[in-house]
Motif scaffolding. Structure first.
Motif, PDB file in Angstrom:
ATOM      1  N   ALA A  68       0.839  -1.200   0.000  1.00 19.60           N
ATOM      2  CA  ALA A  68       0.000   0.000   0.000  1.00 19.60           C
ATOM      3  C   ALA A  68       0.877   1.255   0.000  1.00 19.60           C
ATOM      4  O   ALA A  68       0.542   2.262  -0.642  1.00 19.60           O
ATOM      5  CB  ALA A  68      -0.952  -0.016   1.191  1.00 19.60           C
ATOM      6  N   LYS A  76      -6.601   3.219 -16.358  1.00 17.99           N
ATOM      7  CA  LYS A  76      -6.627   1.777 -16.091  1.00 17.99           C
ATOM      8  C   LYS A  76      -5.252   1.280 -15.661  1.00 17.99           C
ATOM      9  O   LYS A  76      -4.235   1.754 -16.146  1.00 17.99           O
ATOM     10  CB  LYS A  76      -7.074   1.029 -17.353  1.00 17.99           C
ATOM     11  N   ILE A 120      -0.515  -8.916  -9.356  1.00 10.23           N
ATOM     12  CA  ILE A 120      -1.903  -8.533  -9.075  1.00 10.23           C
ATOM     13  C   ILE A 120      -2.060  -7.748  -7.769  1.00 10.23           C
ATOM     14  O   ILE A 120      -2.840  -6.799  -7.709  1.00 10.23           O
ATOM     15  CB  ILE A 120      -2.813  -9.784  -9.074  1.00 10.23           C
ATOM     16  N   MET A 121      -1.319  -8.117  -6.755  1.00  5.17           N
ATOM     17  CA  MET A 121      -1.534  -7.457  -5.456  1.00  5.17           C
ATOM     18  C   MET A 121      -1.183  -5.961  -5.537  1.00  5.17           C
ATOM     19  O   MET A 121      -1.969  -5.112  -5.113  1.00  5.17           O
ATOM     20  CB  MET A 121      -0.708  -8.135  -4.354  1.00  5.17           C
ATOM     21  N   CYS A 153      -3.701  -4.161  -7.732  1.00  4.40           N
ATOM     22  CA  CYS A 153      -4.992  -3.976  -7.076  1.00  4.40           C
ATOM     23  C   CYS A 153      -4.952  -2.769  -6.137  1.00  4.40           C
ATOM     24  O   CYS A 153      -5.833  -1.904  -6.170  1.00  4.40           O
ATOM     25  CB  CYS A 153      -5.312  -5.266  -6.310  1.00  4.40           C
ATOM     26  N   LEU A 154      -3.916  -2.685  -5.333  1.00  4.97           N
ATOM     27  CA  LEU A 154      -3.804  -1.579  -4.386  1.00  4.97           C
ATOM     28  C   LEU A 154      -3.560  -0.257  -5.116  1.00  4.97           C
ATOM     29  O   LEU A 154      -4.047   0.798  -4.705  1.00  4.97           O
ATOM     30  CB  LEU A 154      -2.679  -1.861  -3.386  1.00  4.97           C
ATOM     31  N   ALA A 208      -4.634   0.441  -8.181  1.00  7.16           N
ATOM     32  CA  ALA A 208      -5.931   0.814  -8.779  1.00  7.16           C
ATOM     33  C   ALA A 208      -6.826   1.479  -7.739  1.00  7.16           C
ATOM     34  O   ALA A 208      -7.569   2.421  -8.044  1.00  7.16           O
ATOM     35  CB  ALA A 208      -6.614  -0.428  -9.349  1.00  7.16           C
ATOM     36  N   GLN A 209      -6.735   0.984  -6.505  1.00 10.52           N
ATOM     37  CA  GLN A 209      -7.551   1.576  -5.438  1.00 10.52           C
ATOM     38  C   GLN A 209      -7.156   3.032  -5.199  1.00 10.52           C
ATOM     39  O   GLN A 209      -8.021   3.903  -5.087  1.00 10.52           O
ATOM     40  CB  GLN A 209      -7.353   0.752  -4.157  1.00 10.52           C
ATOM     41  N   ASN A 217      -8.245   5.083  -8.053  1.00 15.64           N
ATOM     42  CA  ASN A 217      -9.699   4.989  -8.235  1.00 15.64           C
ATOM     43  C   ASN A 217     -10.085   4.698  -9.686  1.00 15.64           C
ATOM     44  O   ASN A 217     -10.966   5.328 -10.260  1.00 15.64           O
ATOM     45  CB  ASN A 217     -10.385   6.265  -7.734  1.00 15.64           C
ATOM     46  N   VAL A 218      -9.376   3.737 -10.268  1.00 13.32           N
ATOM     47  CA  VAL A 218      -9.669   3.271 -11.634  1.00 13.32           C
ATOM     48  C   VAL A 218      -9.738   1.742 -11.605  1.00 13.32           C
ATOM     49  O   VAL A 218      -9.275   1.116 -10.652  1.00 13.32           O
ATOM     50  CB  VAL A 218      -8.584   3.722 -12.644  1.00 13.32           C
ATOM     51  N   MET A 272      -8.694  -2.128 -12.451  1.00 10.72           N
ATOM     52  CA  MET A 272      -7.484  -2.831 -12.852  1.00 10.72           C
ATOM     53  C   MET A 272      -7.891  -3.949 -13.805  1.00 10.72           C
ATOM     54  O   MET A 272      -9.054  -4.358 -13.865  1.00 10.72           O
ATOM     55  CB  MET A 272      -6.717  -3.415 -11.667  1.00 10.72           C
ATOM     56  N   LEU A 273      -6.901  -4.406 -14.552  1.00  8.63           N
ATOM     57  CA  LEU A 273      -7.122  -5.462 -15.541  1.00  8.63           C
ATOM     58  C   LEU A 273      -5.892  -6.337 -15.504  1.00  8.63           C
ATOM     59  O   LEU A 273      -4.774  -5.822 -15.478  1.00  8.63           O
ATOM     60  CB  LEU A 273      -7.285  -4.807 -16.920  1.00  8.63           C
ATOM     61  N   TYR A 274      -6.080  -7.644 -15.433  1.00 11.95           N
ATOM     62  CA  TYR A 274      -4.883  -8.501 -15.474  1.00 11.95           C
ATOM     63  C   TYR A 274      -4.913  -9.401 -16.687  1.00 11.95           C
ATOM     64  O   TYR A 274      -5.911 -10.038 -16.995  1.00 11.95           O
ATOM     65  CB  TYR A 274      -4.668  -9.273 -14.177  1.00 11.95           C
ATOM     66  N   GLU A 291     -12.850  -6.250 -24.842  1.00 12.66           N
ATOM     67  CA  GLU A 291     -13.887  -5.425 -24.199  1.00 12.66           C
ATOM     68  C   GLU A 291     -13.313  -4.419 -23.204  1.00 12.66           C
ATOM     69  O   GLU A 291     -13.968  -3.414 -22.903  1.00 12.66           O
ATOM     70  CB  GLU A 291     -14.860  -6.321 -23.403  1.00 12.66           C
ATOM     71  N   TYR A 292     -12.134  -4.740 -22.643  1.00  9.12           N
ATOM     72  CA  TYR A 292     -11.698  -3.983 -21.472  1.00  9.12           C
ATOM     73  C   TYR A 292     -10.483  -3.091 -21.692  1.00  9.12           C
ATOM     74  O   TYR A 292      -9.915  -2.560 -20.730  1.00  9.12           O
ATOM     75  CB  TYR A 292     -11.448  -4.953 -20.304  1.00  9.12           C
ATOM     76  N   HIS A 307     -11.291 -10.398 -14.251  1.00 14.43           N
ATOM     77  CA  HIS A 307     -10.393 -10.096 -15.380  1.00 14.43           C
ATOM     78  C   HIS A 307     -10.179  -8.581 -15.324  1.00 14.43           C
ATOM     79  O   HIS A 307      -9.152  -8.117 -14.849  1.00 14.43           O
ATOM     80  CB  HIS A 307     -10.999 -10.568 -16.695  1.00 14.43           C
ATOM     81  N   GLN A 308     -11.189  -7.808 -15.734  1.00 10.10           N
ATOM     82  CA  GLN A 308     -11.218  -6.422 -15.296  1.00 10.10           C
ATOM     83  C   GLN A 308     -11.793  -6.444 -13.879  1.00 10.10           C
ATOM     84  O   GLN A 308     -12.699  -7.236 -13.586  1.00 10.10           O
ATOM     85  CB  GLN A 308     -12.084  -5.581 -16.225  1.00 10.10           C
ATOM     86  N   VAL A 309     -11.264  -5.590 -13.021  1.00  7.84           N
ATOM     87  CA  VAL A 309     -11.655  -5.662 -11.616  1.00  7.84           C
ATOM     88  C   VAL A 309     -12.097  -4.292 -11.106  1.00  7.84           C
ATOM     89  O   VAL A 309     -11.349  -3.314 -11.204  1.00  7.84           O
ATOM     90  CB  VAL A 309     -10.478  -6.178 -10.751  1.00  7.84           C
ATOM     91  N   VAL A 324     -12.200  -2.412  -8.343  1.00  4.74           N
ATOM     92  CA  VAL A 324     -11.538  -2.463  -7.037  1.00  4.74           C
ATOM     93  C   VAL A 324     -12.364  -1.738  -5.974  1.00  4.74           C
ATOM     94  O   VAL A 324     -12.407  -2.166  -4.810  1.00  4.74           O
ATOM     95  CB  VAL A 324     -10.106  -1.884  -7.159  1.00  4.74           C
ATOM     96  N   ILE A 359      -7.353 -13.463  -5.478  1.00  4.67           N
ATOM     97  CA  ILE A 359      -6.297 -12.617  -4.904  1.00  4.67           C
ATOM     98  C   ILE A 359      -6.744 -11.170  -4.662  1.00  4.67           C
ATOM     99  O   ILE A 359      -6.390 -10.566  -3.655  1.00  4.67           O
ATOM    100  CB  ILE A 359      -5.032 -12.659  -5.796  1.00  4.67           C
ATOM    101  N   MET A 360      -7.549 -10.634  -5.563  1.00  4.78           N
ATOM    102  CA  MET A 360      -7.896  -9.208  -5.423  1.00  4.78           C
ATOM    103  C   MET A 360      -8.706  -8.971  -4.143  1.00  4.78           C
ATOM    104  O   MET A 360      -8.404  -8.071  -3.351  1.00  4.78           O
ATOM    105  CB  MET A 360      -8.653  -8.702  -6.649  1.00  4.78           C
ATOM    106  N   CYS A 383      -6.535  -9.525  -1.084  1.00  2.57           N
ATOM    107  CA  CYS A 383      -5.591  -8.432  -0.863  1.00  2.57           C
ATOM    108  C   CYS A 383      -6.277  -7.263  -0.154  1.00  2.57           C
ATOM    109  O   CYS A 383      -5.764  -6.732   0.838  1.00  2.57           O
ATOM    110  CB  CYS A 383      -5.039  -8.006  -2.229  1.00  2.57           C
ATOM    111  N   LEU A 384      -7.446  -6.886  -0.646  1.00  2.00           N
ATOM    112  CA  LEU A 384      -8.163  -5.765  -0.046  1.00  2.00           C
ATOM    113  C   LEU A 384      -8.664  -6.119   1.351  1.00  2.00           C
ATOM    114  O   LEU A 384      -8.687  -5.268   2.252  1.00  2.00           O
ATOM    115  CB  LEU A 384      -9.320  -5.350  -0.959  1.00  2.00           C
ATOM    116  N   GLN A 393      -5.898  -5.888   3.760  1.00  2.00           N
ATOM    117  CA  GLN A 393      -5.633  -4.480   4.063  1.00  2.00           C
ATOM    118  C   GLN A 393      -6.548  -3.978   5.188  1.00  2.00           C
ATOM    119  O   GLN A 393      -6.089  -3.320   6.116  1.00  2.00           O
ATOM    120  CB  GLN A 393      -5.839  -3.637   2.799  1.00  2.00           C
TER     121      GLN A 393
END
Lengths: 190, 190
Positions: free
Chosen positions: A36, A53, A62-63, A66-67, A69-70, A73-74, A76-78, A112-113, B28-30, B32, B62-63, B66-67, B70
């Motif tokens: 974080a 994105k 991913i971890m 993910c954090l 993206a938080q 405030n958008v 995430m895509l993996y 799509e993403y 896939h898209q997440v 968050v 995982i997403m 992870c959150l 946190q």
């Protein structure tokens, strides 16, 4: 970042073939509070880039993605390493050479993403030879998206991938760059 | 949670063989921000359970894990589906049957990161037949850890795994339970 360098020095273990074992806090057990802090630093560095994105690749990116993206405030895509049955047929793909498994594999993102209106920040836990990061750049470019840059936790500077990608114009912000890693210890780039 | 049910109704797509495609926001898209809301609800439900570790399985759990880690301010740990070269030799393992690929595979957790003093909250994105969740319970039990319960985003109640595991004494908190999923629509359990 000092906090990450300290953690690497405290908990990282060096193994043959340039392996840095950091699975006590980065890619098996995960110190989410530490990540974080990295995500906040990435926000400080990229907050004016209009990021829409966060793009990473499974699994260990991913971890942090993910954090991050938080904080931005958008979404995430993996990128996936297998084309799962419930995935759209319409995908962007790229080839990635895995040094660990010594073979090339395909990564997938559903069309799509990811689009030409996206401004993408690429995230990964490690940057070494740069093959994964190059694959992510290619995926984003296939979609016509703008790559604003990359953020990684640990760059193994001595493996050169980061500097090659920088010379090609990619902005890369690494939270710790290791220039040398021997029995005598780890030397970070200033 | 209403916010998740609404998202499923808005964005979920039903495919043959009980497939619910939610890869626009879950795996896939997440989204968050949405997952962060779920993690807060999981904290409300489990905050008095003395959780010391969040355990999930790669990739799509995982997403949320992870959150959730946190919010609980504890480490997360994800079981791996391959035994990577830099993983310790000393691992706990469990067998998981994959309905998607119709074969059994092994999941691994390093013994360094799970012990009898841990109180573990298990997290996954989906709970359907319960095979993955059962594997996570077995991993935790192998370590002598206490499983305080499980938290999942979407339970496919009609596939029965959740109710079997509950009847065996596992506390499961699902943020949305689908009791029926047909062309006519989705019915949630109250």
């Amino acid at each position: 970042m000092q906090i990450l360098k300290q953690k690497i020095l405290q908990s990282g273990k060096i193994y043959p073939n340039n392996v840095l074992k950091v699975d006590s806090f980065l890619n098996h057990q995960v110190d989410v509070a530490l990540l974080a802090e990295l995500s906040k630093e990435l926000f400080r560095l990229y907050k004016d880039s209009g990021v829409t994105k966060i793009l990473t690749i499974e699994t260990s990116g991913i971890m942090l993605a993910c954090l991050t993206a938080q904080v931005f405030n958008v979404p995430m895509l993996y990128a996936k390493k297998t084309k799962t049955s419930n995935m759209s047929e319409d995908v962007f793909t790229a080839q990635v050479f895995s040094y660990t498994h010594y073979k090339e594999y395909t990564i997938y993102v559903s069309k799509e993403y990811l689009s030409s209106s996206d401004k993408v920040l690429l995230i990964d836990d490690f940057l070494a030879n740069g093959f994964s990061m190059k694959g992510l750049v290619q995926l984003a470019q296939s979609a016509g998206a703008t790559v604003v840059g990359a953020g990684v936790a640990i760059e193994k500077g001595f493996q050169g991938g980061g500097d090659i990608l920088r010379s090609l114009g990619l902005r890369i912000e690494a939270m710790a760059i290791i220039d040398s890693m021997t029995e005598e210890g780890i030397i970070f780039r200033e």
